[in-house]
Design a protein around this motif. Structure first.
Motif, PDB file in Angstrom:
ATOM      1  N   MET A 194      61.252  36.947   5.517  1.00 30.28           N
ATOM      2  CA  MET A 194      60.291  35.993   5.998  1.00 30.28           C
ATOM      3  C   MET A 194      60.061  34.926   4.933  1.00 30.28           C
ATOM      4  SD  MET A 194      56.337  36.615   7.070  1.00 30.28           S
ATOM      5  CE  MET A 194      56.504  36.746   8.812  1.00 30.28           C
ATOM      6  N   ASN A 195      60.008  33.678   5.349  1.00 30.42           N
ATOM      7  CA  ASN A 195      59.747  32.579   4.428  1.00 30.42           C
ATOM      8  C   ASN A 195      58.255  32.455   4.154  1.00 30.42           C
ATOM      9  OD1 ASN A 195      62.441  31.865   4.292  1.00 30.42           O
ATOM     10  ND2 ASN A 195      62.287  30.481   6.021  1.00 30.42           N
ATOM     11  N   THR A 196      57.939  32.064   2.931  1.00 30.44           N
ATOM     12  CA  THR A 196      56.550  31.851   2.544  1.00 30.44           C
ATOM     13  C   THR A 196      56.219  30.379   2.648  1.00 30.44           C
ATOM     14  OG1 THR A 196      56.640  33.716   1.013  1.00 30.44           O
ATOM     15  CG2 THR A 196      54.880  32.131   0.679  1.00 30.44           C
ATOM     16  N   LEU A 197      55.114  30.063   3.297  1.00 30.83           N
ATOM     17  CA  LEU A 197      54.648  28.689   3.398  1.00 30.83           C
ATOM     18  C   LEU A 197      54.141  28.248   2.033  1.00 30.83           C
ATOM     19  CD1 LEU A 197      54.002  26.266   5.265  1.00 30.83           C
ATOM     20  CD2 LEU A 197      51.765  27.306   5.622  1.00 30.83           C
ATOM     21  N   LYS A 198      54.621  27.099   1.544  1.00 32.70           N
ATOM     22  CA  LYS A 198      54.201  26.568   0.251  1.00 32.70           C
ATOM     23  C   LYS A 198      53.703  25.151   0.446  1.00 32.70           C
ATOM     24  CE  LYS A 198      57.583  29.289  -2.252  1.00 32.70           C
ATOM     25  NZ  LYS A 198      58.678  29.309  -3.214  1.00 32.70           N
ATOM     26  N   GLY A 199      52.721  24.777  -0.348  1.00 31.74           N
ATOM     27  CA  GLY A 199      52.204  23.418  -0.258  1.00 31.74           C
ATOM     28  C   GLY A 199      50.907  23.262  -1.018  1.00 31.74           C
ATOM     29  N   ASN A 200      50.159  22.228  -0.665  1.00 33.15           N
ATOM     30  CA  ASN A 200      48.879  21.937  -1.285  1.00 33.15           C
ATOM     31  C   ASN A 200      47.758  22.369  -0.357  1.00 33.15           C
ATOM     32  OD1 ASN A 200      50.161  20.706  -3.505  1.00 33.15           O
ATOM     33  ND2 ASN A 200      50.345  18.811  -2.375  1.00 33.15           N
ATOM     34  N   LEU A 201      46.563  22.526  -0.911  1.00 29.94           N
ATOM     35  CA  LEU A 201      45.400  22.909  -0.141  1.00 29.94           C
ATOM     36  C   LEU A 201      44.362  21.799  -0.231  1.00 29.94           C
ATOM     37  CD1 LEU A 201      43.701  26.248   0.148  1.00 29.94           C
ATOM     38  CD2 LEU A 201      42.318  24.370  -0.706  1.00 29.94           C
ATOM     39  N   VAL A 202      43.776  21.425   0.899  1.00 34.79           N
ATOM     40  CA  VAL A 202      42.689  20.459   0.932  1.00 34.79           C
ATOM     41  C   VAL A 202      41.494  21.159   1.568  1.00 34.79           C
ATOM     42  CG1 VAL A 202      41.892  18.238   1.809  1.00 34.79           C
ATOM     43  CG2 VAL A 202      44.272  18.519   1.156  1.00 34.79           C
ATOM     44  N   PHE A 203      40.362  21.126   0.873  1.00 36.35           N
ATOM     45  CA  PHE A 203      39.156  21.810   1.333  1.00 36.35           C
ATOM     46  C   PHE A 203      38.029  20.807   1.502  1.00 36.35           C
ATOM     47  CE2 PHE A 203      35.059  23.804   0.393  1.00 36.35           C
ATOM     48  CZ  PHE A 203      35.060  24.872   1.274  1.00 36.35           C
ATOM     49  N   GLY A 204      37.294  20.922   2.593  1.00 33.58           N
ATOM     50  CA  GLY A 204      36.116  20.098   2.811  1.00 33.58           C
ATOM     51  C   GLY A 204      34.971  20.963   3.270  1.00 33.58           C
ATOM     52  N   GLN A 205      33.774  20.488   3.030  1.00 41.95           N
ATOM     53  CA  GLN A 205      32.595  21.231   3.452  1.00 41.95           C
ATOM     54  C   GLN A 205      31.588  20.281   4.073  1.00 41.95           C
ATOM     55  OE1 GLN A 205      31.228  22.938  -0.226  1.00 41.95           O
ATOM     56  NE2 GLN A 205      29.918  21.211  -0.684  1.00 41.95           N
TER      57      GLN A 205
ATOM     58  N   ALA B  47      33.706  27.867  -3.898  1.00 42.15           N
ATOM     59  CA  ALA B  47      34.202  28.529  -5.101  1.00 42.15           C
ATOM     60  C   ALA B  47      35.239  29.586  -4.751  1.00 42.15           C
ATOM     61  CB  ALA B  47      33.044  29.156  -5.874  1.00 42.15           C
ATOM     62  N   GLY B  48      34.977  30.361  -3.698  1.00 44.55           N
ATOM     63  CA  GLY B  48      35.925  31.392  -3.284  1.00 44.55           C
ATOM     64  C   GLY B  48      37.267  30.810  -2.887  1.00 44.55           C
ATOM     65  N   VAL B  49      37.238  29.728  -2.116  1.00 41.18           N
ATOM     66  CA  VAL B  49      38.490  29.073  -1.703  1.00 41.18           C
ATOM     67  C   VAL B  49      39.221  28.535  -2.930  1.00 41.18           C
ATOM     68  CG1 VAL B  49      39.448  27.095  -0.459  1.00 41.18           C
ATOM     69  CG2 VAL B  49      37.693  28.510   0.610  1.00 41.18           C
ATOM     70  N   PHE B  50      38.506  27.814  -3.780  1.00 39.19           N
ATOM     71  CA  PHE B  50      39.142  27.199  -4.955  1.00 39.19           C
ATOM     72  C   PHE B  50      39.742  28.251  -5.882  1.00 39.19           C
ATOM     73  CE2 PHE B  50      35.842  23.573  -4.589  1.00 39.19           C
ATOM     74  CZ  PHE B  50      36.620  22.927  -3.647  1.00 39.19           C
ATOM     75  N   LEU B  51      38.954  29.252  -6.225  1.00 43.69           N
ATOM     76  CA  LEU B  51      39.414  30.251  -7.191  1.00 43.69           C
ATOM     77  C   LEU B  51      40.585  31.063  -6.647  1.00 43.69           C
ATOM     78  CD1 LEU B  51      35.920  31.337  -8.520  1.00 43.69           C
ATOM     79  CD2 LEU B  51      37.676  30.052  -9.773  1.00 43.69           C
ATOM     80  N   GLU B  52      40.534  31.431  -5.383  1.00 40.11           N
ATOM     81  CA  GLU B  52      41.643  32.190  -4.792  1.00 40.11           C
ATOM     82  C   GLU B  52      42.904  31.334  -4.748  1.00 40.11           C
ATOM     83  OE1 GLU B  52      43.535  35.539  -3.377  1.00 40.11           O
ATOM     84  OE2 GLU B  52      41.510  35.373  -4.191  1.00 40.11           O
ATOM     85  N   ALA B  53      42.759  30.078  -4.368  1.00 43.24           N
ATOM     86  CA  ALA B  53      43.923  29.184  -4.305  1.00 43.24           C
ATOM     87  C   ALA B  53      44.530  28.976  -5.689  1.00 43.24           C
ATOM     88  CB  ALA B  53      43.524  27.850  -3.693  1.00 43.24           C
ATOM     89  N   LEU B  54      43.671  28.804  -6.687  1.00 42.34           N
ATOM     90  CA  LEU B  54      44.173  28.592  -8.053  1.00 42.34           C
ATOM     91  C   LEU B  54      44.859  29.827  -8.618  1.00 42.34           C
ATOM     92  CD1 LEU B  54      41.205  26.499  -9.471  1.00 42.34           C
ATOM     93  CD2 LEU B  54      43.508  25.673  -8.926  1.00 42.34           C
ATOM     94  N   ASP B  55      44.566  30.991  -8.064  1.00 47.22           N
ATOM     95  CA  ASP B  55      45.224  32.225  -8.495  1.00 47.22           C
ATOM     96  C   ASP B  55      46.634  32.368  -7.933  1.00 47.22           C
ATOM     97  OD1 ASP B  55      43.190  33.141 -10.115  1.00 47.22           O
ATOM     98  OD2 ASP B  55      42.308  34.450  -8.586  1.00 47.22           O
ATOM     99  N   HIS B  56      47.066  31.430  -7.090  1.00 48.48           N
ATOM    100  CA  HIS B  56      48.379  31.521  -6.451  1.00 48.48           C
ATOM    101  C   HIS B  56      49.169  30.215  -6.596  1.00 48.48           C
ATOM    102  CE1 HIS B  56      47.311  35.381  -4.776  1.00 48.48           C
ATOM    103  NE2 HIS B  56      46.140  34.853  -4.470  1.00 48.48           N
TER     104      HIS B  56
END
Length: 98
Positions: free
Chosen positions: A1-12, A25-34
């Protein structure tokens, strides 16, 4: 299976609560861990307006320890209270960048 790779954009959106900031914070920290699958992490300034006006914070440039402080911070993390305040150092033009 291929892994989706790219950038993340978050808004609130919503009221300035520590719950909203904790979610960010949860979204940012988890994303930065990968970094192997998420190249850059961006936050939209003032929610949808950030995308429409191409105003994004490059969260990848922020210190993870500083991002952890969002969990106890009541003001909105991606929408400064004074809209004509100086541009934060993490604000970058995103046109044409990956």
């Amino acid at each position: 299976m291929n892994t989706l790779k790219g950038n993340l954009v978050f808004g609130q959106s919503g009221g300035p609560t520590s719950v909203i900031n904790s979610s960010a914070a949860g979204v940012f920290l988890e994303a930065l861990d990968h970094p192997e699958i998420i190249g850059r992490v961006y936050g939209m300034r003032h929610g949808i307006e950030g995308i429409l006006n191409d105003e994004l914070y490059d969260i990848t440039l922020e210190d993870k320890k500083e991002l952890e402080y969002l969990t106890g911070t009541p003001p909105p993390s991606l929408a400064p209270a004074v809209t004509n305040s100086p541009t934060p150092t993490s604000m970058i033009p995103t046109t044409g960048e990956s």
